[in-house]
Scaffold this active site. Structure first.
Site, short mmCIF file in Angstrom:
data_model
loop_
_atom_site.label_atom_id
_atom_site.label_comp_id
_atom_site.label_asym_id
_atom_site.label_seq_id
_atom_site.Cartn_x
_atom_site.Cartn_y
_atom_site.Cartn_z
N GLY A 4 1.00 0.28 -6.88
CA GLY A 4 -0.14 0.96 -7.49
C GLY A 4 -1.34 0.07 -7.32
N GLU A 5 -1.97 -0.27 -8.41
CA GLU A 5 -3.14 -1.15 -8.36
C GLU A 5 -2.90 -2.27 -9.37
OE1 GLU A 5 -6.45 -3.07 -7.70
OE2 GLU A 5 -6.19 -2.28 -9.73
N SER A 6 -2.74 -3.49 -8.85
CA SER A 6 -2.24 -4.56 -9.72
C SER A 6 -3.20 -4.93 -10.84
CB SER A 6 -1.89 -5.78 -8.88
OG SER A 6 -3.01 -6.25 -8.17
N CYS A 43 5.06 -4.24 -4.07
CA CYS A 43 3.64 -4.19 -3.73
C CYS A 43 2.77 -4.64 -4.91
CB CYS A 43 3.30 -2.78 -3.22
SG CYS A 43 1.85 -2.80 -2.18
N ARG A 62 -3.82 -10.49 -1.80
CA ARG A 62 -3.96 -9.04 -1.93
C ARG A 62 -4.64 -8.44 -0.71
NH1 ARG A 62 -6.49 -7.41 -7.56
NH2 ARG A 62 -6.27 -5.39 -6.55
N ILE A 66 1.44 -0.23 2.25
CA ILE A 66 0.23 0.52 1.88
C ILE A 66 -0.74 -0.43 1.18
CG2 ILE A 66 -0.68 2.48 0.55
CD1 ILE A 66 2.24 3.64 0.67
N ARG A 67 -1.82 -0.75 1.84
CA ARG A 67 -2.76 -1.76 1.32
C ARG A 67 -1.99 -2.92 0.67
NH1 ARG A 67 -7.85 -1.56 1.53
NH2 ARG A 67 -8.40 -2.49 -0.45
N HIS A 104 7.23 -0.76 0.17
CA HIS A 104 7.61 0.28 -0.80
C HIS A 104 8.98 0.89 -0.49
CE1 HIS A 104 3.77 0.86 -2.95
NE2 HIS A 104 3.23 0.41 -1.82
N GLU A 117 10.85 2.50 -2.33
CA GLU A 117 11.03 3.79 -3.04
C GLU A 117 10.49 4.97 -2.24
OE1 GLU A 117 8.88 1.49 -3.55
OE2 GLU A 117 6.94 2.30 -4.18
N1 GLN Z 1 -3.73 -3.03 -2.97
C1 GLN Z 1 -3.00 -2.96 -4.21
C2 GLN Z 1 -3.29 -4.18 -5.09
O1 GLN Z 1 -3.80 -5.14 -4.60
C3 GLN Z 1 -1.51 -2.85 -3.97
C4 GLN Z 1 -1.20 -1.60 -3.18
C5 GLN Z 1 0.12 -0.99 -3.46
O2 GLN Z 1 0.79 -1.25 -4.47
N2 GLN Z 1 0.52 -0.10 -2.57
O3 GLN Z 1 -2.99 -4.17 -6.24
#
Ligand code: GLN
Length: 196
Positions: A46-48, A77, A103, A137-138, A174, A176
Site C-alpha cells: 500500500g503506502e507505507s 512491499c 522506497r 509495484i512502486r 506482492h 498476494e
Molecule cells: N511505494 C510504496 C511506499 O513507498 C510501496 C508500494 C507498494 O506497497 N506497492 O510505501
C-alpha cells in the site's frame, strides 16, 4: 492456525483471500486487541507512510512491536518498509527488522514490472526447482541487511528484494497478487513452528 492481516490501508483483502483459499483462518487487524491469539501477522502493500500514520493513530505501534518480538510477521512491499528500522526518511516504522530499505527504488518509468526470481528457500514446496514470478509495484529495494537478517532473493543485478530475520520476513514484491502460494506457505511454516 490464525493469521492476521493488518487492515489499515493497502491490499489486505488480497492476502486474506490467499490465506482463506489455503484453508487458513484469516482475520483483519485494525485495533491492538485484534492481535490477541493470532499465530502470525501479514502487513500488506500500500503506502507505507499512510500505514505508519494510521498505526500511530490507532495506538498500534507498541502492540505490533511486542507481537513481532515473539510471533512471525511478514511485510510485503509497503509492509516491508514499515517492518524495517530505516527507510532513509522520517516516517513511523516498527524498527523490527535490521534492514535498510530504499522506497520507490525503481523510479517512475519502471514503477511496476514482473520478473522471475530464483528463490532457493521456496524449492522445498515444489517437486523440482522453479522460479518465482514476482510482481513489483512502486517497490522498495532492500538496500542492506544487517545483524542476523539474511537475503532470500535478489534481482539479476544482485540487489536484494526479499530477506528474513528469524521469524520476520520482508518482500519488496506482492506474492498476494499471483496464484503461486509458495511464499505464503513459507511464512506459514514460521507460524507453525511458533505454535508448536
Ligand atoms: N511505494 C510504496 C511506499 O513507498 C510501496 C508500494 C507498494 O506497497 N506497492 O510505501
Amino acid at each position: 492456525m490464525r493469521i492476521g492481516v493488518l487492515a489499515l490501508q493497502g491490499d489486505f483483502a488480497e492476502h486474506i483471500a490467499v490465506l482463506r483459499r489455503m484453508g487458513v483462518e484469516a482475520e483483519e487487524v485494525r485495533l491492538p486487541q485484534h492481535l490477541h491469539s493470532l499465530d502470525g501477522l501479514i502487513i500488506p502493500g500500500g503506502e507505507s507512510t499512510t500505514i505508519g500514520k494510521l498505526a500511530v493513530a490507532y495506538d498500534l505501534i507498541e502492540p505490533l512491536r511486542d507481537f513481532g518480538k515473539e510471533k512471525p510477521i511478514w511485510g510485503t512491499c509497503a509492509g516491508a518498509i514499515f517492518l524495517s528500522k530505516d527507510a532513509r526518511r522520517q516516517q513511523p516504522l516498527l524498527n523490527l527488522m535490521d534492514i535498510t530499505v530504499e522506497r520507490n527504488a525503481f523510479g517512475r518509468q519502471v514503477d511496476s514490472f514482473e520478473i522471475d526470481l530464483d528463490v532457493p528457500v521456496l524449492n522445498q514446496f515444489s517437486s523440482e526447482p522453479r522460479p518465482y514470478h514476482a510482481v513489483f509495484i512502486r517497490a522498495p529495494l532492500i538496500a542492506s541487511v544487517e545483524k542476523d537478517a539474511q537475503p532470500l532473493a535478489c534481482l539479476p543485478d544482485g540487489r536484494i528484494v526479499a530477506a528474513r530475520q528469524g521469524h520476520l520476513l520482508a518482500t519488496s514484491f506482492h506474492p498476494e497478487l499471483t496464484s503461486d502460494d509458495r511464499f505464503h506457505r513459507y511464512f506459514l511454516s514460521f507460524a507453525e513452528k511458533a505454535e508448536s
